[in-house]
Motif scaffolding. Structure first.
Motif, short mmCIF file in Angstrom:
data_model
loop_
_atom_site.label_atom_id
_atom_site.label_comp_id
_atom_site.label_asym_id
_atom_site.label_seq_id
_atom_site.Cartn_x
_atom_site.Cartn_y
_atom_site.Cartn_z
N ALA A 174 0.65 -1.21 0.05
CA ALA A 174 -0.07 0.06 -0.06
C ALA A 174 0.72 1.37 -0.10
CB ALA A 174 -0.98 0.08 1.08
N ILE B 267 -3.19 8.61 9.48
CA ILE B 267 -3.93 7.41 8.92
C ILE B 267 -2.98 6.05 9.27
CG2 ILE B 267 -4.89 8.42 6.91
CD1 ILE B 267 -2.77 7.15 4.91
N SER C 287 0.05 3.63 -2.71
CA SER C 287 -1.54 4.33 -2.34
C SER C 287 -1.12 5.50 -1.43
CB SER C 287 -2.39 3.27 -1.99
OG SER C 287 -2.48 2.36 -2.54
N LEU D 120 -7.85 1.91 -0.58
CA LEU D 120 -7.38 3.26 -0.43
C LEU D 120 -7.48 3.94 -1.97
CD1 LEU D 120 -4.03 3.40 1.53
CD2 LEU D 120 -6.38 4.46 2.13
N LEU E 118 -2.10 9.25 -2.01
CA LEU E 118 -2.72 10.19 -1.10
C LEU E 118 -1.94 11.56 -0.75
CD1 LEU E 118 -4.10 8.02 1.81
CD2 LEU E 118 -5.35 9.65 0.38
N THR F 33 -9.49 7.37 -2.43
CA THR F 33 -8.68 8.65 -3.11
C THR F 33 -9.87 9.14 -4.16
OG1 THR F 33 -6.67 7.42 -2.41
CG2 THR F 33 -6.54 9.38 -4.06
N ILE G 233 -4.31 2.00 10.00
CA ILE G 233 -3.79 1.41 9.16
C ILE G 233 -3.34 0.07 9.89
CG2 ILE G 233 -2.54 0.33 7.05
CD1 ILE G 233 -3.69 3.09 5.86
#
Lengths: 293, 338
Positions: A38, A81, A41, A111, A45, A115, A85
């Motif tokens: 991730a 975040i 991602s 995610l 973000l 987004t 997570i």
């Protein structure tokens, strides 16, 4: 001469961004042994949020030259975040690697759409804001000062991480936890909190990378899933879990990308993956594999 | 950090696909019922759903192969879409440039293509396990993806290649009938049944037992004289063959091949389907493929953010139900029986 310098500088710029994201990946893998798909991602973000925050701040009348710090702040704010997570990952720390990989893939899927929900599929950018710092002439090549700032920032962060890991008490605990988590725990370190901190720090590194890249490009809906494969190449070349590996891997991938874009664009990704495969065959654990954080 | 050829983290408490569940006869009856139901579907369902279900056969065949690798040999591939891509593009090239019109040679030659790719990839990849195996296969998948995307003159890049409908069994072509929902549907069903039977023989043979031994304790297997790399390589090769067949079917049923077939998220979705259905069960992956396709259609028609829903489902399965739908069904069945 100008051409050479220009290639050198743009390679260094992409290496700087790649290093930040890859460092996030390495920190988490080094300590928690989880390969986090991730990070791409997080990077996306960072890019979207960075563009939004800076455009908002400029719209509110804040001085434009401060936008570089706005991007850094955007990246740091997204650190919130991290604990969320990390909480989601907690049940699978002792599971098979296949499940860990799959859970981070689930986070990628979520995610990506979150987004899209927030920002839509329209590309976002900060326009020509990055040119307000002007350009400099380096041996015949015109280089935006902004690019130099990003390279300097990544360099500072690299040195900072190095010092944190090697010179501070916290760094020693981190390296110990990477080696033997149970031992560190039995010595009275709160490893649960340590994991939250490490994971959030990893998130922030990736989101700063995403925020800093946005002035020179524009956001795209696929940028996260595309970046993860490059960040992946960086850490495999450098060696999973090693910070020095992230630095060297980022330079290799950054320059390979820049060179092939300059001379023969179709082979850009092919060359990266060929390097990855050659490294894995010759040194299965990467150039700096086996080092702790 | 331990070496890449050793298991690094503790193994799961999940039972692997060799446990005994419900009775054999009941199982057989259920499987036959399933086949009959699948055979009756074209008479019952609307054309929309039949077309929607076409990729089901392709994914089911691919997942039978993938699960030989994942469930039975313990290797997680994040690049298995590579072989679907190789199979699909081989078929597309053979039809566009080779003028080949018959399905059977198409399948054979595309499988040959998959084998040619799988031999070097497999020889390298089986030296690693766990995350390194996953990442290396991902790298090879992306290598092929970037070839497809960038070498426009051969592959038409992201536009992909149109795929015609090949002649089945030497005499069935597209004249006067609904090819996809008619003969091709039953052709795929037949192929799935045959390939599932072959896979069943493989996993129940001494060879299959050896693979499980390699999965559970490779050091012990080695000391018993089993060539661990060799057996992993065979499993890899078989899974690639299944992937190649799946690629041909997918290409014909979609009527188009494009590079995203080989993108790493496609590989991720294959693993997702396997886990959704249940990798601890022989038929789990097939159930997973069906559930994935139906669920995707339903969620997409309700909400455009289907990946958010699917991500959440995957997370729930990984955390709470690692043996997937089949695992849940078996658990429910045991409660009913008792």
């Amino acid at each position: 001469m100008g051409d050479v310098v220009s290639i050198l500088m743009s390679g260094l710029f992409s290496a700087a961004i790649l290093f930040l994201v890859a460092a996030g990946l390495q920190l988490v893998f080094g300590v928690m042994k989880i390969f986090n798909l991730a990070v791409g991602s997080f990077y996306a973000l960072g890019a979207f949020f960075g563009a939004t925050l800076v455009n908002w701040a400029v719209g509110e009348g804040l001085p434009q030259p401060l936008f570089f710090f706005g991007l850094l702040i955007a990246g740091i704010l997204l650190g919130v975040i991290g604990p969320v997570i990390e909480r989601l990952l907690r049940p699978i720390y002792d599971r098979d690697e296949a499940f860990q990989l799959l859970l981070t893939f689930a986070i990628v899927l979520m995610l990506e759409d979150i987004t899209m929900m927030i920002w839509g599929s329209q590309p976002r950018s900060t326009g020509s804001l990055y040119l307000i710092y002007g350009t400099v002439n380096l041996l015949g090549a015109t280089v935006p000062v902004y690019n130099l700032l990003v390279i300097a920032a990544a360099g500072t962060i690299a040195v900072g991480i190095g010092l944190l890991l090697s010179r501070t008490a916290f760094g020693r605990v981190l390296r110990a936890a990477a080696d033997k988590r149970e031992m560190v725990q039995s010595l009275g370190v709160n490893t649960r909190r340590l994991y939250v901190i490490v994971f959030s720090l990893g998130v922030v590194l990736s989101t700063i990378g995403g925020a800093l890249v946005i002035p020179v490009t524009a956001t795209m809906s696929e940028m996260g899933v595309e970046l993860i494969v490059e960040a992946f190449a960086v850490v495999v070349i450098g060696g999973l879990g090693s910070m020095r590996g992230a630095l060297v891997g980022a330079l290799v991938v950054g320059y390979v990308t820049t060179l092939s874009i300059n001379y023969y664009p179709p082979i850009e990704m092919l060359v990266i993956y060929l390097v990855v495969i050659v490294v894995l065959v010759i040194k299965p654990r990467g150039l700096f594999g086996g080092e702790t954080a | 950090m331990s070496t890449p050829t050793e298991r690094t983290t503790g193994s799961t408490e999940v039972k692997h696909p060799d446990g005994k569940g419900i009775g054999l006869w009941l199982k057989l009856a259920l499987v036959l019922l399933g086949i009959v139901l699948l055979a009756l579907l074209p008479q019952v369902l609307s054309r929309y759903y039949i077309i929607l279900m076409m990729p089901f056969f392709a994914y089911s065949i691919a997942l039978l192969g993938l699960n030989l690798l994942f469930g039975y040999t313990g290797l997680i591939s994040f690049g298995h879409a590579l072989f679907i891509g190789v199979g699909a593009y081989s078929a597309a090239f053979l039809m566009r440039d080779g003028g080949l019109e018959y399905m059977e040679p198409l399948i054979l030659l595309s499988v040959l293509g998959a084998v040619i790719v799988a031999v070097p990839v497999g020889l390298l990849a089986v030296r690693y396990i766990g995350i390194y195996f996953g990442l290396l296969t991902l790298a090879f998948g992306m290598l092929f993806y970037s070839f497809l995307l960038k070498f426009y003159s051969i592959t038409s890049g992201d536009q992909g290649i149109r795929v015609e409908k090949p002649i089945l069994l030497g005499f069935i072509d597209t004249t006067g009938i609904d090819y996809l929902t008619g003969p091709f549907y039953y052709y795929c069903l037949g192929l799935l049944v045959v390939m599932a039977l072959v896979m069943w023989r493989i996993v129940k043979s001494p060879f299959g037992l050896t693979l499980r031994c390699v999965r559970d304790n490779s050091v012990k297997a080695e000391s018993l004289g089993i060539g661990v790399y060799r057996y992993r390589f065979y499993a890899f090769l078989i899974s690639a063959i299944y992937g190649g067949v799946a690629g041909v079917i997918l290409a014909v049923s979609v009527g188009q091949v494009d590079p995203t077939m080989s993108y790493w998220t496609s590989s991720g979705n294959l693993v997702f389907m396997t886990l959704l259905g249940g990798f601890t069960s022989f038929l789990g992956p097939i159930v997973g493929a069906g559930a994935f396709i139906l669920l995707q259609d339903q969620v997409m028609s309700l909400w455009e953010y289907w990946r958010l829903v699917f991500g959440a489902i995957l997370a729930l399965i990984v955390i709470f139900a690692p043996s997937g739908l089949m695992g849940l069904l078996t658990m429910g069945w045991k409660k009913v029986v008792r």
